[in-house]
Design a protein around this motif. Structure first.
Motif, PDB file in Angstrom:
ATOM      1  N   ARG A  84      37.204  35.533  34.432  1.00  0.00           N
ATOM      2  CA  ARG A  84      38.558  35.128  34.815  1.00  0.00           C
ATOM      3  C   ARG A  84      39.586  35.902  34.007  1.00  0.00           C
ATOM      4  O   ARG A  84      39.412  36.113  32.807  1.00  0.00           O
ATOM      5  N   TYR A  85      40.686  36.232  34.687  1.00  0.00           N
ATOM      6  CA  TYR A  85      41.794  36.929  34.037  1.00  0.00           C
ATOM      7  C   TYR A  85      43.098  36.344  34.566  1.00  0.00           C
ATOM      8  O   TYR A  85      43.265  36.195  35.781  1.00  0.00           O
ATOM      9  N   VAL A  86      44.008  36.009  33.668  1.00  0.00           N
ATOM     10  CA  VAL A  86      45.323  35.518  34.070  1.00  0.00           C
ATOM     11  C   VAL A  86      46.299  36.690  34.019  1.00  0.00           C
ATOM     12  O   VAL A  86      46.515  37.295  32.961  1.00  0.00           O
ATOM     13  N   ALA A  87      46.856  37.025  35.176  1.00  0.00           N
ATOM     14  CA  ALA A  87      47.805  38.135  35.277  1.00  0.00           C
ATOM     15  C   ALA A  87      49.117  37.733  34.626  1.00  0.00           C
ATOM     16  O   ALA A  87      49.653  36.669  34.918  1.00  0.00           O
ATOM     17  N   SER A  88      49.634  38.576  33.754  1.00  0.00           N
ATOM     18  CA  SER A  88      50.870  38.205  33.077  1.00  0.00           C
ATOM     19  C   SER A  88      51.998  39.207  33.295  1.00  0.00           C
ATOM     20  O   SER A  88      53.143  38.810  33.478  1.00  0.00           O
ATOM     21  N   LYS A  89      51.705  40.495  33.296  1.00  0.00           N
ATOM     22  CA  LYS A  89      52.748  41.508  33.375  1.00  0.00           C
ATOM     23  C   LYS A  89      52.772  42.165  34.758  1.00  0.00           C
ATOM     24  O   LYS A  89      51.760  42.706  35.202  1.00  0.00           O
ATOM     25  N   PRO A  90      53.914  42.113  35.453  1.00  0.00           N
ATOM     26  CA  PRO A  90      54.002  42.759  36.768  1.00  0.00           C
ATOM     27  C   PRO A  90      53.679  44.249  36.695  1.00  0.00           C
ATOM     28  O   PRO A  90      53.973  44.921  35.714  1.00  0.00           O
ATOM     29  N   GLY A  91      53.040  44.731  37.749  1.00  0.00           N
ATOM     30  CA  GLY A  91      52.691  46.141  37.842  1.00  0.00           C
ATOM     31  C   GLY A  91      51.496  46.330  38.750  1.00  0.00           C
ATOM     32  O   GLY A  91      50.935  45.375  39.289  1.00  0.00           O
ATOM     33  N   SER A  92      51.090  47.573  38.912  1.00  0.00           N
ATOM     34  CA  SER A  92      49.921  47.912  39.714  1.00  0.00           C
ATOM     35  C   SER A  92      48.868  48.471  38.763  1.00  0.00           C
ATOM     36  O   SER A  92      49.144  49.410  38.013  1.00  0.00           O
ATOM     37  N   TYR A  93      47.671  47.882  38.798  1.00  0.00           N
ATOM     38  CA  TYR A  93      46.624  48.235  37.853  1.00  0.00           C
ATOM     39  C   TYR A  93      45.356  48.667  38.594  1.00  0.00           C
ATOM     40  O   TYR A  93      44.696  47.852  39.234  1.00  0.00           O
ATOM     41  N   ALA A  94      45.036  49.954  38.491  1.00  0.00           N
ATOM     42  CA  ALA A  94      43.783  50.453  39.045  1.00  0.00           C
ATOM     43  C   ALA A  94      42.675  50.051  38.079  1.00  0.00           C
ATOM     44  O   ALA A  94      42.850  50.095  36.859  1.00  0.00           O
ATOM     45  N   TYR A  95      41.537  49.635  38.629  1.00  0.00           N
ATOM     46  CA  TYR A  95      40.403  49.299  37.771  1.00  0.00           C
ATOM     47  C   TYR A  95      39.118  49.796  38.405  1.00  0.00           C
ATOM     48  O   TYR A  95      39.080  50.171  39.579  1.00  0.00           O
ATOM     49  N   GLN A  96      38.065  49.814  37.608  1.00  0.00           N
ATOM     50  CA  GLN A  96      36.773  50.273  38.087  1.00  0.00           C
ATOM     51  C   GLN A  96      35.665  49.581  37.313  1.00  0.00           C
ATOM     52  O   GLN A  96      35.919  48.897  36.326  1.00  0.00           O
ATOM     53  N   CYS A  97      34.454  49.782  37.778  1.00  0.00           N
ATOM     54  CA  CYS A  97      33.272  49.339  37.049  1.00  0.00           C
ATOM     55  C   CYS A  97      32.875  50.483  36.125  1.00  0.00           C
ATOM     56  O   CYS A  97      32.632  51.605  36.600  1.00  0.00           O
ATOM     57  N   LEU A  98      32.802  50.232  34.840  1.00  0.00           N
ATOM     58  CA  LEU A  98      32.437  51.293  33.904  1.00  0.00           C
ATOM     59  C   LEU A  98      30.983  51.734  34.067  1.00  0.00           C
ATOM     60  O   LEU A  98      30.641  52.871  33.757  1.00  0.00           O
ATOM     61  N   PHE A  99      30.138  50.839  34.577  1.00  0.00           N
ATOM     62  CA  PHE A  99      28.732  51.186  34.787  1.00  0.00           C
ATOM     63  C   PHE A  99      28.536  52.006  36.068  1.00  0.00           C
ATOM     64  O   PHE A  99      27.564  52.745  36.188  1.00  0.00           O
ATOM     65  N   HIS A 100      29.440  51.807  37.026  1.00  0.00           N
ATOM     66  CA  HIS A 100      29.335  52.448  38.339  1.00  0.00           C
ATOM     67  C   HIS A 100      30.716  52.983  38.714  1.00  0.00           C
ATOM     68  O   HIS A 100      31.461  52.333  39.448  1.00  0.00           O
ATOM     69  N   PRO A 101      31.093  54.173  38.214  1.00  0.00           N
ATOM     70  CA  PRO A 101      32.460  54.689  38.360  1.00  0.00           C
ATOM     71  C   PRO A 101      32.943  54.895  39.790  1.00  0.00           C
ATOM     72  O   PRO A 101      34.135  55.102  40.004  1.00  0.00           O
ATOM     73  N   THR A 102      32.051  54.823  40.771  1.00  0.00           N
ATOM     74  CA  THR A 102      32.514  54.953  42.160  1.00  0.00           C
ATOM     75  C   THR A 102      33.085  53.631  42.680  1.00  0.00           C
ATOM     76  O   THR A 102      33.668  53.610  43.761  1.00  0.00           O
ATOM     77  N   MET A 103      32.924  52.561  41.930  1.00  0.00           N
ATOM     78  CA  MET A 103      33.473  51.252  42.327  1.00  0.00           C
ATOM     79  C   MET A 103      34.902  51.140  41.802  1.00  0.00           C
ATOM     80  O   MET A 103      35.119  51.135  40.591  1.00  0.00           O
ATOM     81  N   HIS A 104      35.869  51.053  42.728  1.00  0.00           N
ATOM     82  CA  HIS A 104      37.289  50.999  42.357  1.00  0.00           C
ATOM     83  C   HIS A 104      37.964  49.793  42.992  1.00  0.00           C
ATOM     84  O   HIS A 104      37.576  49.353  44.069  1.00  0.00           O
ATOM     85  N   GLY A 105      39.018  49.320  42.339  1.00  0.00           N
ATOM     86  CA  GLY A 105      39.853  48.262  42.889  1.00  0.00           C
ATOM     87  C   GLY A 105      41.266  48.408  42.345  1.00  0.00           C
ATOM     88  O   GLY A 105      41.515  49.205  41.440  1.00  0.00           O
ATOM     89  N   THR A 106      42.176  47.635  42.908  1.00  0.00           N
ATOM     90  CA  THR A 106      43.566  47.633  42.444  1.00  0.00           C
ATOM     91  C   THR A 106      44.053  46.197  42.368  1.00  0.00           C
ATOM     92  O   THR A 106      43.886  45.420  43.298  1.00  0.00           O
ATOM     93  N   LEU A 107      44.668  45.870  41.237  1.00  0.00           N
ATOM     94  CA  LEU A 107      45.300  44.575  41.040  1.00  0.00           C
ATOM     95  C   LEU A 107      46.799  44.812  41.014  1.00  0.00           C
ATOM     96  O   LEU A 107      47.302  45.588  40.194  1.00  0.00           O
ATOM     97  N   ILE A 108      47.519  44.178  41.948  1.00  0.00           N
ATOM     98  CA  ILE A 108      48.979  44.288  42.006  1.00  0.00           C
ATOM     99  C   ILE A 108      49.549  42.938  41.570  1.00  0.00           C
ATOM    100  O   ILE A 108      49.276  41.905  42.198  1.00  0.00           O
ATOM    101  N   VAL A 109      50.333  42.973  40.497  1.00  0.00           N
ATOM    102  CA  VAL A 109      50.938  41.747  39.959  1.00  0.00           C
ATOM    103  C   VAL A 109      52.439  41.802  40.221  1.00  0.00           C
ATOM    104  O   VAL A 109      53.122  42.718  39.758  1.00  0.00           O
ATOM    105  N   GLU A 110      52.923  40.821  40.977  1.00  0.00           N
ATOM    106  CA  GLU A 110      54.347  40.727  41.285  1.00  0.00           C
ATOM    107  C   GLU A 110      54.977  39.651  40.411  1.00  0.00           C
ATOM    108  O   GLU A 110      54.281  38.732  39.960  1.00  0.00           O
ATOM    109  N   PRO A 111      56.282  39.735  40.183  1.00  0.00           N
ATOM    110  CA  PRO A 111      56.945  38.688  39.390  1.00  0.00           C
ATOM    111  C   PRO A 111      56.796  37.332  40.074  1.00  0.00           C
ATOM    112  O   PRO A 111      56.704  37.236  41.297  1.00  0.00           O
ATOM    113  N   LYS A 112      56.777  36.287  39.268  1.00  0.00           N
ATOM    114  CA  LYS A 112      56.681  34.926  39.797  1.00  0.00           C
ATOM    115  C   LYS A 112      57.897  34.637  40.653  1.00  0.00           C
ATOM    116  O   LYS A 112      59.018  34.961  40.264  1.00  0.00           O
ATOM    117  N   PRO A 113      57.673  34.043  41.848  1.00  0.00           N
ATOM    118  CA  PRO A 113      58.816  33.769  42.738  1.00  0.00           C
ATOM    119  C   PRO A 113      59.753  32.716  42.166  1.00  0.00           C
ATOM    120  O   PRO A 113      59.427  31.953  41.349  1.00  0.00           O
TER     121      PRO A 113
END
Length: 113
Positions: A84-113
């Protein structure tokens, strides 16, 4: 026509207005990213500050969810485990699996409405 249905509708409308006003600001939400078949699903997750993202590993091998900007790093997530991860800072964060570098994702954090 009877006045009773109109009274009930009026009372229902008042209740709905009171409930909507009592709800206040949007509560934090949980979002799930499933790790399965060597990929993150969904590959892009859009959340608000304060929301929780849960990565669930349904693969037979360990994975990580590690932001390329070092914002977050799950460490090893064993098969059948989650992180579990609680998103705190707005922004776009690319992430990957360090064991399998072809696995990619993106977490987009928007300001609280």
């Amino acid at each position: 026509m009877s006045r009773l249905p109109h009274i009930l509708l009026a009372r229902s409308g008042i209740c709905a207005i009171v409930l909507a006003a009592a709800a206040g600001p949007a509560a934090a939400s949980d979002h799930v990213v499933t790790i399965e078949q060597m990929r993150f699903s969904p590959p892009t997750v859009k959340v608000h500050s304060g929301d929780t993202i849960v990565w669930v590993n349904k693969d037979l091998v360990a994975h990580t969810a590690s932001a390329q900007a070092s914002t977050f790093d799950s460490g090893s997530i064993a098969p059948g485990a989650s992180w579990r991860y609680v998103a705190s800072k707005p922004g776009s964060y690319a992430y990957q699996c360090l064991f399998h570098p072809t696995m990619h994702g993106t977490l987009i954090v928007e300001p609280k409405p």
